[in-house]
Motif scaffolding. Sequence first.
Motif, PDB file in Angstrom:
ATOM      1  N   GLY A  96      30.937  30.164  57.441  1.00 22.08           N
ATOM      2  CA  GLY A  96      29.831  29.504  56.749  1.00 22.08           C
ATOM      3  C   GLY A  96      28.932  30.457  55.977  1.00 22.08           C
ATOM      4  O   GLY A  96      27.893  30.033  55.469  1.00 22.08           O
ATOM      5  N   ALA A  97      29.313  31.710  55.864  1.00 29.19           N
ATOM      6  CA  ALA A  97      28.540  32.643  55.033  1.00 29.19           C
ATOM      7  C   ALA A  97      29.496  33.605  54.347  1.00 29.19           C
ATOM      8  O   ALA A  97      30.430  34.113  54.979  1.00 29.19           O
ATOM      9  CB  ALA A  97      27.528  33.427  55.862  1.00 29.19           C
ATOM     10  N   MET A  98      29.274  33.819  53.064  1.00 24.71           N
ATOM     11  CA  MET A  98      30.166  34.699  52.291  1.00 24.71           C
ATOM     12  C   MET A  98      29.410  35.304  51.114  1.00 24.71           C
ATOM     13  O   MET A  98      28.596  34.629  50.475  1.00 24.71           O
ATOM     14  CB  MET A  98      31.351  33.885  51.754  1.00 24.71           C
ATOM     15  N   HIS A  99      29.720  36.556  50.830  1.00 23.01           N
ATOM     16  CA  HIS A  99      29.203  37.160  49.603  1.00 23.01           C
ATOM     17  C   HIS A  99      30.084  36.690  48.443  1.00 23.01           C
ATOM     18  O   HIS A  99      30.889  37.441  47.902  1.00 23.01           O
ATOM     19  CB  HIS A  99      29.156  38.685  49.715  1.00 23.01           C
ATOM     20  N   ALA A 100      29.924  35.429  48.089  1.00 22.06           N
ATOM     21  CA  ALA A 100      30.777  34.815  47.075  1.00 22.06           C
ATOM     22  C   ALA A 100      30.210  35.001  45.670  1.00 22.06           C
ATOM     23  O   ALA A 100      30.820  34.574  44.696  1.00 22.06           O
ATOM     24  CB  ALA A 100      30.950  33.329  47.374  1.00 22.06           C
ATOM     25  N   CYS A 101      29.031  35.632  45.575  1.00 24.42           N
ATOM     26  CA  CYS A 101      28.484  35.909  44.237  1.00 24.42           C
ATOM     27  C   CYS A 101      28.419  37.414  43.987  1.00 24.42           C
ATOM     28  O   CYS A 101      27.865  37.864  42.989  1.00 24.42           O
ATOM     29  CB  CYS A 101      27.118  35.247  44.059  1.00 24.42           C
ATOM     30  N   GLY A 102      28.975  38.183  44.914  1.00 27.87           N
ATOM     31  CA  GLY A 102      29.069  39.635  44.687  1.00 27.87           C
ATOM     32  C   GLY A 102      27.771  40.401  44.852  1.00 27.87           C
ATOM     33  O   GLY A 102      27.678  41.557  44.420  1.00 27.87           O
ATOM     34  N   HIS A 103      26.781  39.801  45.490  1.00 30.21           N
ATOM     35  CA  HIS A 103      25.510  40.515  45.657  1.00 30.21           C
ATOM     36  C   HIS A 103      25.673  41.743  46.558  1.00 30.21           C
ATOM     37  O   HIS A 103      24.855  42.663  46.502  1.00 30.21           O
ATOM     38  CB  HIS A 103      24.421  39.576  46.192  1.00 30.21           C
ATOM     39  N   ASP A 104      26.746  41.731  47.397  1.00 28.27           N
ATOM     40  CA  ASP A 104      27.030  42.924  48.205  1.00 28.27           C
ATOM     41  C   ASP A 104      27.310  44.132  47.309  1.00 28.27           C
ATOM     42  O   ASP A 104      26.919  45.256  47.629  1.00 28.27           O
ATOM     43  CB  ASP A 104      28.206  42.655  49.164  1.00 28.27           C
ATOM     44  N   LEU A 105      27.963  43.889  46.168  1.00 34.20           N
ATOM     45  CA  LEU A 105      28.221  44.997  45.232  1.00 34.20           C
ATOM     46  C   LEU A 105      26.909  45.498  44.624  1.00 34.20           C
ATOM     47  O   LEU A 105      26.693  46.700  44.484  1.00 34.20           O
ATOM     48  CB  LEU A 105      29.175  44.562  44.104  1.00 34.20           C
ATOM     49  N   HIS A 106      26.022  44.541  44.255  1.00 33.30           N
ATOM     50  CA  HIS A 106      24.755  44.952  43.636  1.00 33.30           C
ATOM     51  C   HIS A 106      23.955  45.841  44.586  1.00 33.30           C
ATOM     52  O   HIS A 106      23.399  46.864  44.178  1.00 33.30           O
ATOM     53  CB  HIS A 106      23.891  43.737  43.252  1.00 33.30           C
ATOM     54  N   THR A 107      23.900  45.416  45.867  1.00 38.48           N
ATOM     55  CA  THR A 107      23.129  46.174  46.855  1.00 38.48           C
ATOM     56  C   THR A 107      23.691  47.582  47.008  1.00 38.48           C
ATOM     57  O   THR A 107      22.946  48.574  47.001  1.00 38.48           O
ATOM     58  CB  THR A 107      23.167  45.445  48.217  1.00 38.48           C
ATOM     59  N   ALA A 108      25.031  47.664  47.135  1.00 45.91           N
ATOM     60  CA  ALA A 108      25.664  48.966  47.340  1.00 45.91           C
ATOM     61  C   ALA A 108      25.484  49.864  46.110  1.00 45.91           C
ATOM     62  O   ALA A 108      25.208  51.063  46.229  1.00 45.91           O
ATOM     63  CB  ALA A 108      27.143  48.778  47.652  1.00 45.91           C
TER      64      ALA A 108
END
Length: 402
Positions: A96-108
């Motif tokens: 029920g939770a996913m980095h499906a908009c790629g915000h994990d890349l932005h943070t990194a």
Amino acid sequence: MPVRDEAANLAGEITELRHAIHREPEIGLDLPKTQRKVLDALSGLPLEVSPGQTVSSVTAVLRGGRPGPVVLLRGDMDALPVTEETGLPYASAISGAMHACGHDLHTAMLAGAAKLLSARQAELPGTVIFMFQPGEEGYAGARHMINEGVLDAAGERPVAAYALHVSANKQPCGMFSTRPGPMLAAADQITVTVHGRGGHASQPHRAADPIPAACEMVIALQTMVTRKFDVFDPVVITVGSFHAGTTDNVIPDQARFLATARSYSAESRTALADLVPRLIRDIAEAHGLTADAEYAAEYPVTVNDAAEAAFAGQVITEVFGPDRGETAQHPITGAEDFSFVLEEVPGAFVFVGACPPDRDPETAPTNHSAIALFDDSVLADGTALYAELALRRLAQGRLAKG
Ligand SMILES: [Zn+2]
């Protein structure tokens, strides 16, 4: 060593951080685990770090050794309520939770840029604010951070602000794109309740049926879009939810619907907020009914400053070559809360294609899909772009010469 090469040397570390964030996605304004990972990544760097008071943001300020203006770099950190189906080795461990908009890349990438720029602190002509933001996906996290003072974190307002966003489709991998003026739409919500008077479906004249009036409103909204708005300043209204009644032989008391309204200029948005409720109420009145129509302003238009967008385009060409950047022909119909920052500070929002090279960008699953993929190969260059935008913009002083 050029910034781009330094970023390439950091690629392993940035990728590891991205995967760690990807495995443990968090939604909304409260992202304690993500915040912890960011704080750990920044620890030991010569930054003034302040975690948010009411939201789990991180604001980090890097004061350069030479005088100069302030530039802000933003990366959003939140995930979406989607159950990941990519099968990636570092896929979300949380249903029920996913980095499906790629915000994990932005943070990194932003954490990587903080490290790169920290290494150049002595020669840096000015100050950089790193804005690690929660709650982009509908929670107006940027507005919360602005209310908590992110724009004044360095003691004076930034002269420019930049944000990067990855795209799982459309653009080829590694292609940067931006444009002057509107980059993303404003997104507002319309909530309508039509009040009638229920009764027997066989004797509608003894009731006040809200359903035909509500249907008329849905159609009238589409007519209004074509008759009241300039075709070259587009508006989209979509009724995405419509509810009334329980069965075929009962006229209900009420009909309700929800719509989203997208627009690309402050003028159109103001006109929508005025015209929509009026149209709804007047149609209700024409049928002897009443209606509540609420126009809720959500995210404003994301407007790139022309000089800052030109500057960003120039930096992309100089750092990565002319074939790595393009001017986006049209704005995107999605919305972004970086718009709140760009209402206060001139800047540019830049997309970067992150579609895996073995997928066709035209048919690849889009951002927000449970099978969206964002390729790690963009991490180093994205990091380099964040750092170069800050370095080169600070070097220009207070006025952009894009
Ligand atoms: Zn996003």
